[in-house]
Design a protein around this motif. Structure first.
Motif, PDB file in Angstrom:
ATOM      1  N   PHE A  17       0.825  -1.194   0.000  1.00  0.00           N
ATOM      2  CA  PHE A  17       0.000   0.000   0.000  1.00  0.00           C
ATOM      3  C   PHE A  17       0.866   1.253   0.000  1.00  0.00           C
ATOM      4  O   PHE A  17       1.954   1.265   0.575  1.00  0.00           O
ATOM      5  CB  PHE A  17      -0.922   0.007   1.229  1.00  0.00           C
ATOM      6  N   CYS A  18       0.363   2.284  -0.636  1.00  0.00           N
ATOM      7  CA  CYS A  18       1.070   3.558  -0.637  1.00  0.00           C
ATOM      8  C   CYS A  18       0.900   4.203   0.742  1.00  0.00           C
ATOM      9  O   CYS A  18      -0.223   4.342   1.214  1.00  0.00           O
ATOM     10  CB  CYS A  18       0.511   4.466  -1.727  1.00  0.00           C
ATOM     11  N   PRO A  19       1.988   4.615   1.397  1.00  0.00           N
ATOM     12  CA  PRO A  19       1.850   5.223   2.721  1.00  0.00           C
ATOM     13  C   PRO A  19       1.212   6.613   2.681  1.00  0.00           C
ATOM     14  O   PRO A  19       0.731   7.099   3.692  1.00  0.00           O
ATOM     15  CB  PRO A  19       3.301   5.313   3.216  1.00  0.00           C
ATOM     16  N   GLY A  20       1.177   7.218   1.487  1.00  0.00           N
ATOM     17  CA  GLY A  20       0.605   8.562   1.378  1.00  0.00           C
ATOM     18  C   GLY A  20      -0.904   8.568   1.334  1.00  0.00           C
ATOM     19  O   GLY A  20      -1.546   9.439   1.911  1.00  0.00           O
ATOM     20  N   CYS A  21      -1.506   7.568   0.651  1.00  0.00           N
ATOM     21  CA  CYS A  21      -2.960   7.586   0.442  1.00  0.00           C
ATOM     22  C   CYS A  21      -3.622   6.262   0.832  1.00  0.00           C
ATOM     23  O   CYS A  21      -4.832   6.125   0.730  1.00  0.00           O
ATOM     24  CB  CYS A  21      -3.268   7.908  -1.014  1.00  0.00           C
ATOM     25  N   LYS A  22      -2.825   5.287   1.245  1.00  0.00           N
ATOM     26  CA  LYS A  22      -3.308   3.962   1.674  1.00  0.00           C
ATOM     27  C   LYS A  22      -3.925   3.145   0.532  1.00  0.00           C
ATOM     28  O   LYS A  22      -4.583   2.139   0.760  1.00  0.00           O
ATOM     29  CB  LYS A  22      -4.324   4.060   2.834  1.00  0.00           C
ATOM     30  N   ILE A  32       5.830   4.477  -3.323  1.00  0.00           N
ATOM     31  CA  ILE A  32       4.935   5.622  -3.176  1.00  0.00           C
ATOM     32  C   ILE A  32       4.212   5.767  -4.511  1.00  0.00           C
ATOM     33  O   ILE A  32       4.841   5.676  -5.563  1.00  0.00           O
ATOM     34  CB  ILE A  32       5.736   6.918  -2.878  1.00  0.00           C
ATOM     35  N   CYS A  33       2.875   5.971  -4.489  1.00  0.00           N
ATOM     36  CA  CYS A  33       2.159   5.998  -5.764  1.00  0.00           C
ATOM     37  C   CYS A  33       2.367   7.327  -6.492  1.00  0.00           C
ATOM     38  O   CYS A  33       2.696   8.343  -5.885  1.00  0.00           O
ATOM     39  CB  CYS A  33       0.665   5.699  -5.566  1.00  0.00           C
ATOM     40  N   ASP A  34       2.167   7.284  -7.809  1.00  0.00           N
ATOM     41  CA  ASP A  34       2.392   8.474  -8.630  1.00  0.00           C
ATOM     42  C   ASP A  34       1.424   9.600  -8.282  1.00  0.00           C
ATOM     43  O   ASP A  34       1.795  10.774  -8.323  1.00  0.00           O
ATOM     44  CB  ASP A  34       2.253   8.121 -10.120  1.00  0.00           C
ATOM     45  N   ASP A  35       0.174   9.233  -7.949  1.00  0.00           N
ATOM     46  CA  ASP A  35      -0.799  10.275  -7.587  1.00  0.00           C
ATOM     47  C   ASP A  35      -0.307  11.094  -6.403  1.00  0.00           C
ATOM     48  O   ASP A  35      -0.440  12.322  -6.379  1.00  0.00           O
ATOM     49  CB  ASP A  35      -2.150   9.647  -7.216  1.00  0.00           C
ATOM     50  N   CYS A  36       0.247  10.393  -5.411  1.00  0.00           N
ATOM     51  CA  CYS A  36       0.758  11.108  -4.237  1.00  0.00           C
ATOM     52  C   CYS A  36       1.932  12.004  -4.630  1.00  0.00           C
ATOM     53  O   CYS A  36       1.948  13.190  -4.301  1.00  0.00           O
ATOM     54  CB  CYS A  36       1.192  10.137  -3.142  1.00  0.00           C
ATOM     55  N   ILE A  37       2.907  11.423  -5.342  1.00  0.00           N
ATOM     56  CA  ILE A  37       4.079  12.209  -5.755  1.00  0.00           C
ATOM     57  C   ILE A  37       3.634  13.466  -6.504  1.00  0.00           C
ATOM     58  O   ILE A  37       4.126  14.561  -6.270  1.00  0.00           O
ATOM     59  CB  ILE A  37       5.022  11.370  -6.665  1.00  0.00           C
TER      60      ILE A  37
HETATM   61 ZN   LIG Z   1      -0.453   7.348  -2.737  1.00  0.00          ZN
END
Ligand SMILES: [Zn+2]
Length: 229
Positions: A17-22, A32-37
């Motif tokens: 899971f992405c720690p930024g958005c779960k 880390i997912c691209d949407d978060c970056i």
């Molecule tokens: Zn994310």
């Protein structure tokens, strides 16, 4: 069989899971997912200049600093940093270091850094948490730019209370004499890049730079994942 196949297989049984958005990460997404970056605001050159003036220029200890992002409370980057700090997501720390290199690497290269030093934690805090989050960010950055990381140069000798609730003046007093240089010979004449997870007031970095210069370091630079205004 390709590495991608194994990552896909692994993700099927043990989703990452992405720690930024779960959200669930796809096989090609690295930690880390691209949407978060893409949604973390970038620190512009002019903002970096203004913040350098505010936090570092009058002390003349830090010769330059860079950070790719702007820190926002309760947003993606804070979740990402928390996951490194409190949930042992070392690979996320490494990835954040790589991202710093991708965005700020060209500037860092012009500084001719001999080695990178992560801001140390007090040994009690480290014993409690088990690791220093800034070390993993430093490692990812160092590996990308081919600069060694030296973890044993600086030692934190004072157990400082959490800086977050303090004013700028209180923070500066709080951080005074908090660090000690352990290997003075290694430091002499060297250009050193200090890494902190987030730059807030700059008091910690100024203090690290002060004692490194005291024992003969040439130039001190600083970098972090983000700058907090
Ligand atoms: Zn994310």
């Amino acid at each position: 069989m390709s590495t991608m196949f194994f990552i896909s297989l692994f993700d099927f049984f043990l989703p990452r899971f992405c720690p930024g958005c779960k959200q669930k990460l796809s096989a090609e997404q690295k930690y880390i997912c691209d949407d978060c970056i893409n949604s973390i605001p970038l620190a512009t050159n002019s903002l970096i200049k203004i913040e350098y003036q505010r936090k570092f220029s009058d002390k003349k200890l830090i010769s330059g600093f860079t950070a790719p992002f702007i820190f926002e409370k309760d947003k993606e980057l804070q979740h990402i940093i928390h996951s490194i700090k409190y949930s042992k997501k070392f690979a996320v720390g490494n990835r954040l270091g790589e991202i710093i290199a991708e965005i700020s690497g060209d500037e860092i290269k012009t500084w001719r850094i001999d080695f990178i030093v992560p801001v140390p934690l007090h040994h009690l805090k480290k014993a409690n948490r088990g690791y220093n989050q800034s070390f993993y960010i430093a490692k990812g950055l160092g590996k990308s730019l081919n600069i060694p990381v030296n973890q044993s140069i600086l030692k934190r000798v004072k157990f400082t209370q959490t800086q977050t609730a303090l004013s700028l003046v209180e923070r500066q007093e709080n951080i005074g004499d908090a660090f000690k240089v352990k290997k003075t010979k290694t430091v002499k004449g060297k250009n050193i890049l200090i890494i902190d997870d987030v730059i807030t007031t700059g008091a910690t970095l100024n203090e690290c730079a002060r004692i490194l210069k005291e024992v003969g370091a040439n130039k001190i630079y600083a970098s972090s994942s983000a700058i907090a205004e």
